[in-house]
Write a protein that holds these residues in place. Structure first.
Motif, PDB file in Angstrom:
ATOM      1  N   PRO A  22      39.126  48.260  34.973  1.00 46.76           N
ATOM      2  CA  PRO A  22      39.901  49.209  34.189  1.00 46.76           C
ATOM      3  C   PRO A  22      39.176  49.565  32.901  1.00 46.76           C
ATOM      4  N   ALA A  23      39.641  50.672  32.286  1.00 45.07           N
ATOM      5  CA  ALA A  23      38.948  51.170  31.097  1.00 45.07           C
ATOM      6  C   ALA A  23      38.866  50.121  30.005  1.00 45.07           C
ATOM      7  N   GLY A  24      39.886  49.258  29.909  1.00 49.29           N
ATOM      8  CA  GLY A  24      39.901  48.249  28.847  1.00 49.29           C
ATOM      9  C   GLY A  24      38.949  47.098  29.086  1.00 49.29           C
ATOM     10  N   ASP A  25      38.525  46.923  30.346  1.00 45.83           N
ATOM     11  CA  ASP A  25      37.595  45.842  30.717  1.00 45.83           C
ATOM     12  C   ASP A  25      38.033  44.506  30.132  1.00 45.83           C
ATOM     13  N   PRO A  26      39.241  44.013  30.530  1.00 48.58           N
ATOM     14  CA  PRO A  26      39.762  42.793  29.914  1.00 48.58           C
ATOM     15  C   PRO A  26      38.884  41.578  30.099  1.00 48.58           C
ATOM     16  N   ALA A  27      38.084  41.542  31.174  1.00 47.18           N
ATOM     17  CA  ALA A  27      37.217  40.376  31.388  1.00 47.18           C
ATOM     18  C   ALA A  27      35.913  40.479  30.605  1.00 47.18           C
ATOM     19  N   GLY A  28      35.677  41.627  29.958  1.00 49.49           N
ATOM     20  CA  GLY A  28      34.459  41.801  29.178  1.00 49.49           C
ATOM     21  C   GLY A  28      33.205  41.853  30.009  1.00 49.49           C
ATOM     22  N   LEU A  29      33.333  42.257  31.266  1.00 51.10           N
ATOM     23  CA  LEU A  29      32.178  42.208  32.162  1.00 51.10           C
ATOM     24  C   LEU A  29      31.133  43.260  31.813  1.00 51.10           C
ATOM     25  N   ARG A  30      31.585  44.447  31.490  1.00 48.85           N
ATOM     26  CA  ARG A  30      30.609  45.491  31.168  1.00 48.85           C
ATOM     27  C   ARG A  30      29.755  45.080  29.977  1.00 48.85           C
ATOM     28  N   VAL A  44      36.984  39.862  45.123  1.00 46.12           N
ATOM     29  CA  VAL A  44      37.282  39.350  43.782  1.00 46.12           C
ATOM     30  C   VAL A  44      37.392  40.452  42.740  1.00 46.12           C
ATOM     31  N   LEU A  45      36.813  41.628  43.013  1.00 45.72           N
ATOM     32  CA  LEU A  45      36.903  42.713  42.042  1.00 45.72           C
ATOM     33  C   LEU A  45      38.280  43.371  42.128  1.00 45.72           C
ATOM     34  N   PRO A  46      38.965  43.566  40.997  1.00 46.91           N
ATOM     35  CA  PRO A  46      40.280  44.208  41.020  1.00 46.91           C
ATOM     36  C   PRO A  46      40.197  45.640  41.555  1.00 46.91           C
ATOM     37  N   ASP A  47      41.352  46.216  41.870  1.00 44.63           N
ATOM     38  CA  ASP A  47      41.376  47.592  42.357  1.00 44.63           C
ATOM     39  C   ASP A  47      41.180  48.569  41.190  1.00 44.63           C
ATOM     40  N   GLU A  48      41.268  49.868  41.478  1.00 41.64           N
ATOM     41  CA  GLU A  48      40.987  50.885  40.469  1.00 41.64           C
ATOM     42  C   GLU A  48      41.938  50.821  39.279  1.00 41.64           C
ATOM     43  N   ASP A  49      43.118  50.247  39.492  1.00 37.75           N
ATOM     44  CA  ASP A  49      44.095  50.120  38.409  1.00 37.75           C
ATOM     45  C   ASP A  49      43.989  48.792  37.675  1.00 37.75           C
ATOM     46  N   LEU A  93      27.689  34.798  42.227  1.00 31.18           N
ATOM     47  CA  LEU A  93      27.930  36.075  41.562  1.00 31.18           C
ATOM     48  C   LEU A  93      29.399  36.468  41.648  1.00 31.18           C
ATOM     49  N   ALA A  94      29.991  36.319  42.819  1.00 25.64           N
ATOM     50  CA  ALA A  94      31.409  36.650  42.978  1.00 25.64           C
ATOM     51  C   ALA A  94      32.274  35.808  42.052  1.00 25.64           C
ATOM     52  N   TRP A  95      31.951  34.533  41.943  1.00 30.69           N
ATOM     53  CA  TRP A  95      32.720  33.653  41.052  1.00 30.69           C
ATOM     54  C   TRP A  95      32.610  34.118  39.600  1.00 30.69           C
ATOM     55  N   GLN A  96      31.420  34.520  39.210  1.00 26.92           N
ATOM     56  CA  GLN A  96      31.194  34.950  37.828  1.00 26.92           C
ATOM     57  C   GLN A  96      31.843  36.309  37.528  1.00 26.92           C
ATOM     58  N   LEU A  97      32.086  37.121  38.551  1.00 27.64           N
ATOM     59  CA  LEU A  97      32.671  38.445  38.350  1.00 27.64           C
ATOM     60  C   LEU A  97      34.191  38.468  38.506  1.00 27.64           C
TER      61      LEU A  97
END
Length: 487
Positions: free
Chosen positions: A6-14, A167-172, A114-118
């Motif tokens: 999501p735009a807010g990127d709550p996990a700080g991944l970007r 593991v990656l969330p959906d578009e919302d 990688l999946a665990w980290q994402l």
């Protein structure tokens, strides 16, 4: 692949991945999704691949226009500036690329790491299944049980849906699943130091992939990683001491329990079988005096001994997650095994024909042979360094005859001569795909009413077939042709 964050990127991944230089080792089912996911997060991604054949070029074309650099035919050189290597699970630790990474102080992750980290902050917990044999069946059973309990789930990892996609969330920004049934191979576990499962099961330990791991100890240690950091239950096979030893050695969260499964009457903290009923003495209020009925043996498809063990392991993981007993029964009834896993093809003149082409090693084949009696056994292929003496010695009393095919069939013939000299053997001196119809006809001549003709090769298939699926299909086709002649 779209950016699922999501735009807010709550996990700080970007913020964590933007501009990071990552080398993905290997194309294929894990490499392409990994490259896309990392590029979507802003990483600078280079894919290196040993091969430069038509298949590799087709896979590389999937990444065209995404900003990912692909180097075909150059899997040994570490690209300049690499900060992380993400490898396909099949790449062995002896690859020159990894030596170069170690020398440069660059970490190496597998696709599972990688999946665990994402994962997002509210990521679905993992219920992990590993072992030498039975992983896929067990994890599919587990997923069926979890669905029967009304949970959003999927069989992922070394099977089915990509673990990265799961593991990656959906578009919302919402998590797609409540819980994941995760199959992990020894390769994947080797390259995944961080994952911590809610609960995990190691089904069995037998020699396999020793050329990749380098030793039995290293292979066993890789399997044992499934237990590291478990929070609720470490599920082990009471008939396989090696799995219980791994539980004892594991560093788990305080309060995590050891839960066994057995084909016999279960003790406290075990699941087992009593008079044709699968019962639970682990996840009940009074383990010393109570047992919860879960399902009937007849609910397991097929009800072969090793498959009942798979069902008990799946039930233990589901019960560890809090699934009610009724869902275990309903899930097992709904489960349908994958093709070429002790799959009944048809009966001809009172003889059953069963396809277990997936039995590619001696451990799996011994379990398959234990499910039938008497048997005309079709075996052979690539031995992968295996010895067949123990297998034949333990199964000799069940054999009506044997039909041998494939490059290393002489090794099985020698074991039969030593340990089952009474068993008639047909040695088909051919390794072409047309050998299968001849093998089926030879087996039919040896079989008597009430017997089972069983394809359980104890060997890999690549000397004759593209994979074990094609081998099983050839067997089934030959059986159906024979049946048509008897119609």
């Amino acid at each position: 692949m779209s950016d699922h964050r999501p735009a807010g990127d709550p996990a700080g991944l970007r913020a964590r991945w933007r501009g990071r230089r990552v080398t993905v080792a290997g194309l294929g089912v894990s490499g392409v999704p990994a490259a896309r996911a990392l590029r979507d997060l802003g990483a600078e991604v280079t894919v290196v691949n040993d091969g430069d054949d038509e298949r590799a070029r087709t896979q590389a074309a999937e990444l065209d226009g995404t900003g990912v650099t692909v180097r075909l035919g150059d899997g040994a050189t570490l690209p300049e500036g690499t900060e992380l290597v993400v490898t396909a699970p099949g790449w062995g630790p002896g690859k020159p690329l990894f030596a170069a990474a170690a020398e440069a102080g660059v970490p190496v992750w597998g696709d599972v790491e990688l999946a665990w980290q994402l994962r997002g902050p509210d990521a679905a917990p993992w219920l992990v299944v590993t072992g030498t044999n039975g992983k896929t069946t067990t994890v599919r059973m587990l997923a069926a049980i979890l669905r029967a309990a009304g949970l959003r789930t999927e069989a992922v990892g070394n099977i089915g849906v990509s673990l990265l996609d799961a593991v990656l969330p959906d578009e919302d920004g919402r998590e797609k699943y409540d819980v994941l049934a995760v199959e992990l191979s020894s390769y994947q576990l080797h390259w995944a130091p961080s994952p911590r499962a809610h609960s995990a099961a190691v089904l069995n330990i037998a020699p396999d992939h020793l050329d990749w791991h380098g030793s039995m100890a290293a292979y066993t240690a890789a399997k044992g990683r499934a237990y590291e950091g478990n929070t609720v239950a470490c599920v082990y096979n009471a008939a396989d001491k090696a799995t219980e030893d791994l539980v004892r050695e594991a560093d788990v969260v305080e309060g995590c329990r050891a839960v066994g499964f057995t084909l016999g009457t279960p003790g406290p903290s075990q699941l087992g079988v009593v008079e044709g009923i699968l019962v639970d003495r682990a996840f009940v209020e009074n383990r010393a005096a109570q047992a919860q009925e879960l399902a009937e043996v007849a609910d397991v498809n097929p009800p072969a001994p090793h498959n009942i063990a798979n069902a008990l392991a799946a039930a233990a993981l589901a019960r560890a997650y809090g699934v009610p007993a009724r869902a275990v029964r309903d899930g097992l009834r709904a489960f349908r095994p994958d093709p070429h896993r002790i799959e009944h093809v048809t009966d001809i003149a009172g003889v059953a024909y069963v396809d277990d082409s997936k039995a590619t090693n001696t451990h799996a084949t011994e379990a398959s042979l234990a499910a039938y009696d008497p048997i005309v056994w079709i075996a052979g292929g690539l031995a992968k360094g295996a010895s067949f003496d123990e297998l034949v010695a333990r199964s000799a009393g069940r054999l009506r005859g044997a039909v041998l095919i494939g490059r290393d069939r002489a090794l099985i013939a020698e074991a039969l001569a030593r340990h089952a000299p009474h068993v008639p053997v047909v040695d088909l001196d051919r390794t072409d795909t047309g050998a299968m119809p001849a093998a089926v006809r030879a087996a039919a001549r040896l079989a008597e009413t009430g017997d089972t003709v069983l394809l359980a090769p104890a060997c890999a298939s690549m000397d004759m077939f593209v994979n074990y699926n094609k081998r099983g299909e050839a067997f089934a086709e030959a059986v159906r042709a024979l049946a048509a002649e008897h119609a």
